[in-house]
Design a protein around this motif. Structure first.
Motif, PDB file in Angstrom:
ATOM      1  N   ARG A 155       0.840  -1.205   0.000  1.00 42.83           N
ATOM      2  CA  ARG A 155       0.000   0.000   0.000  1.00 42.83           C
ATOM      3  C   ARG A 155       0.875   1.255   0.000  1.00 42.83           C
ATOM      4  O   ARG A 155       0.630   2.193  -0.759  1.00 42.83           O
ATOM      5  CB  ARG A 155      -0.918  -0.005   1.220  1.00 42.83           C
ATOM      6  N   ASN A 156       1.913   1.257   0.831  1.00 43.86           N
ATOM      7  CA  ASN A 156       2.827   2.411   0.883  1.00 43.86           C
ATOM      8  C   ASN A 156       3.541   2.607  -0.453  1.00 43.86           C
ATOM      9  O   ASN A 156       3.741   3.745  -0.885  1.00 43.86           O
ATOM     10  CB  ASN A 156       3.844   2.242   1.998  1.00 43.86           C
ATOM     11  N   ALA A 157       3.934   1.515  -1.100  1.00 44.60           N
ATOM     12  CA  ALA A 157       4.602   1.611  -2.396  1.00 44.60           C
ATOM     13  C   ALA A 157       3.667   2.225  -3.438  1.00 44.60           C
ATOM     14  O   ALA A 157       4.065   3.113  -4.201  1.00 44.60           O
ATOM     15  CB  ALA A 157       5.082   0.233  -2.854  1.00 44.60           C
ATOM     16  N   VAL A 158       2.419   1.772  -3.462  1.00 47.69           N
ATOM     17  CA  VAL A 158       1.456   2.273  -4.450  1.00 47.69           C
ATOM     18  C   VAL A 158       1.155   3.743  -4.200  1.00 47.69           C
ATOM     19  O   VAL A 158       1.199   4.569  -5.119  1.00 47.69           O
ATOM     20  CB  VAL A 158       0.164   1.431  -4.442  1.00 47.69           C
ATOM     21  N   TYR A 159       0.859   4.092  -2.948  1.00 50.62           N
ATOM     22  CA  TYR A 159       0.526   5.484  -2.649  1.00 50.62           C
ATOM     23  C   TYR A 159       1.733   6.404  -2.824  1.00 50.62           C
ATOM     24  O   TYR A 159       1.590   7.553  -3.248  1.00 50.62           O
ATOM     25  CB  TYR A 159      -0.067   5.610  -1.250  1.00 50.62           C
ATOM     26  N   GLY A 160       2.918   5.902  -2.513  1.00 54.85           N
ATOM     27  CA  GLY A 160       4.128   6.688  -2.762  1.00 54.85           C
ATOM     28  C   GLY A 160       4.322   6.937  -4.240  1.00 54.85           C
ATOM     29  O   GLY A 160       4.674   8.050  -4.663  1.00 54.85           O
ATOM     30  N   ASN A 161       4.064   5.913  -5.045  1.00 54.83           N
ATOM     31  CA  ASN A 161       4.160   6.051  -6.494  1.00 54.83           C
ATOM     32  C   ASN A 161       3.163   7.091  -7.000  1.00 54.83           C
ATOM     33  O   ASN A 161       3.512   7.955  -7.819  1.00 54.83           O
ATOM     34  CB  ASN A 161       3.918   4.692  -7.160  1.00 54.83           C
ATOM     35  N   LEU A 162       1.946   7.011  -6.529  1.00 59.72           N
ATOM     36  CA  LEU A 162       0.925   7.963  -6.971  1.00 59.72           C
ATOM     37  C   LEU A 162       1.275   9.392  -6.556  1.00 59.72           C
ATOM     38  O   LEU A 162       1.073  10.340  -7.325  1.00 59.72           O
ATOM     39  CB  LEU A 162      -0.445   7.562  -6.413  1.00 59.72           C
ATOM     40  N   LYS A 163       1.821   9.547  -5.371  1.00 56.55           N
ATOM     41  CA  LYS A 163       2.199  10.880  -4.886  1.00 56.55           C
ATOM     42  C   LYS A 163       3.294  11.480  -5.768  1.00 56.55           C
ATOM     43  O   LYS A 163       3.225  12.651  -6.151  1.00 56.55           O
ATOM     44  CB  LYS A 163       2.675  10.775  -3.436  1.00 56.55           C
ATOM     45  N   LEU A 164       4.294  10.672  -6.110  1.00 57.36           N
ATOM     46  CA  LEU A 164       5.375  11.158  -6.963  1.00 57.36           C
ATOM     47  C   LEU A 164       4.878  11.464  -8.377  1.00 57.36           C
ATOM     48  O   LEU A 164       5.275  12.460  -8.987  1.00 57.36           O
ATOM     49  CB  LEU A 164       6.516  10.137  -7.004  1.00 57.36           C
ATOM     50  N   MET A 165       4.000  10.611  -8.888  1.00 55.16           N
ATOM     51  CA  MET A 165       3.463  10.835 -10.235  1.00 55.16           C
ATOM     52  C   MET A 165       2.592  12.094 -10.263  1.00 55.16           C
ATOM     53  O   MET A 165       2.594  12.826 -11.248  1.00 55.16           O
ATOM     54  CB  MET A 165       2.650   9.633 -10.704  1.00 55.16           C
ATOM     55  N   LYS A 166       1.859  12.347  -9.201  1.00 53.23           N
ATOM     56  CA  LYS A 166       0.991  13.531  -9.128  1.00 53.23           C
ATOM     57  C   LYS A 166       1.816  14.807  -9.263  1.00 53.23           C
ATOM     58  O   LYS A 166       1.387  15.766  -9.902  1.00 53.23           O
ATOM     59  CB  LYS A 166       0.222  13.523  -7.802  1.00 53.23           C
ATOM     60  N   LYS A 167       3.027  14.802  -8.685  1.00 54.16           N
ATOM     61  CA  LYS A 167       3.903  15.970  -8.773  1.00 54.16           C
ATOM     62  C   LYS A 167       4.486  16.138 -10.170  1.00 54.16           C
ATOM     63  O   LYS A 167       4.788  17.254 -10.587  1.00 54.16           O
ATOM     64  CB  LYS A 167       5.050  15.845  -7.764  1.00 54.16           C
ATOM     65  N   THR A 168       4.654  15.036 -10.898  1.00 54.32           N
ATOM     66  CA  THR A 168       5.332  15.067 -12.187  1.00 54.32           C
ATOM     67  C   THR A 168       4.371  15.301 -13.354  1.00 54.32           C
ATOM     68  O   THR A 168       4.717  15.981 -14.315  1.00 54.32           O
ATOM     69  CB  THR A 168       6.088  13.737 -12.412  1.00 54.32           C
ATOM     70  N   LEU A 169       3.189  14.723 -13.279  1.00 49.78           N
ATOM     71  CA  LEU A 169       2.252  14.749 -14.404  1.00 49.78           C
ATOM     72  C   LEU A 169       1.220  15.857 -14.249  1.00 49.78           C
ATOM     73  O   LEU A 169       0.927  16.287 -13.134  1.00 49.78           O
ATOM     74  CB  LEU A 169       1.531  13.394 -14.510  1.00 49.78           C
ATOM     75  N   ASN A 170       0.632  16.275 -15.379  1.00 51.11           N
ATOM     76  CA  ASN A 170      -0.488  17.209 -15.281  1.00 51.11           C
ATOM     77  C   ASN A 170      -1.753  16.428 -14.925  1.00 51.11           C
ATOM     78  O   ASN A 170      -1.718  15.193 -14.830  1.00 51.11           O
ATOM     79  CB  ASN A 170      -0.652  18.026 -16.569  1.00 51.11           C
ATOM     80  N   ASP A 171      -2.855  17.114 -14.725  1.00 51.77           N
ATOM     81  CA  ASP A 171      -4.071  16.463 -14.227  1.00 51.77           C
ATOM     82  C   ASP A 171      -4.584  15.368 -15.161  1.00 51.77           C
ATOM     83  O   ASP A 171      -4.959  14.288 -14.711  1.00 51.77           O
ATOM     84  CB  ASP A 171      -5.179  17.495 -13.987  1.00 51.77           C
TER      85      ASP A 171
END
Length: 117
Positions: A79-95
Motif C-alpha cells: 500500500r505504501n509503495a502504491v501510494y508513494g508512487n501515486l504521490k510522486l506521479m501527481k507531482k510530475t504529471l499534469n491532471d
C-alpha cells in the motif's frame, strides 16, 4: 441411474471449482516491469517528464520488490509503495496525464489481485 446422475454432477462441480480456482488473481510475487516508452507515449510526456517517470517507475519497482520479500506487513508495504508512487506521479504529471496513469495503475493492480483501499 440416480448414482450416475450424482456422479456426473459431482464431476462437473469439481471441474468448475478447479477452473475457477485457477483463474483467481494472485498477489504472491508481482514483478513490476513497466515499459516506460509505451507509458510515455500513452501519457504524451515531454522529455523531462519521461525522465522523471522512468526514475519513479524504477523506485516503484524497488519498493514492490521490497514489499514482496518482507516477512511481515506485506500488505502495508505494498500500500505504501502504491501510494508513494501515486504521490510522486501527481507531482510530475499534469491532471489529465495523472488521471490516465491512475486508471492504468488501478487496472493493473486489479488484474494482479492487489487491493489497496
Amino acid at each position: 441411474m440416480k448414482r450416475f446422475g450424482l456422479t456426473i454432477v459431482a464431476a462437473l462441480c469439481l471441474s468448475v471449482a478447479g477452473f475457477a480456482a485457477g483463474n483467481q488473481p494472485t498477489t504472491e510475487k508481482w514483478e513490476v516491469k513497466i515499459n516506460v516508452e509505451k507509458l510515455s507515449k500513452y501519457l504524451n510526456l515531454d522529455s523531462k517528464q519521461a525522465e522523471e517517470v522512468a526514475n519513479i517507475c524504477e523506485y516503484f519497482s524497488e519498493q514492490v520488490d521490497r514489499a514482496n520479500h518482507a516477512k511481515n506487513n506485506k500488505e502495508q508495504q505494498m500500500r505504501n509503495a502504491v501510494y508513494g508512487n501515486l504521490k510522486l506521479m501527481k507531482k510530475t504529471l499534469n491532471d489529465k496525464q495523472f488521471a490516465d496513469y491512475a486508471r492504468v495503475l488501478n487496472a493493473t493492480l486489479q488484474n494482479k489481485g492487489i487491493k489497496v483501499d
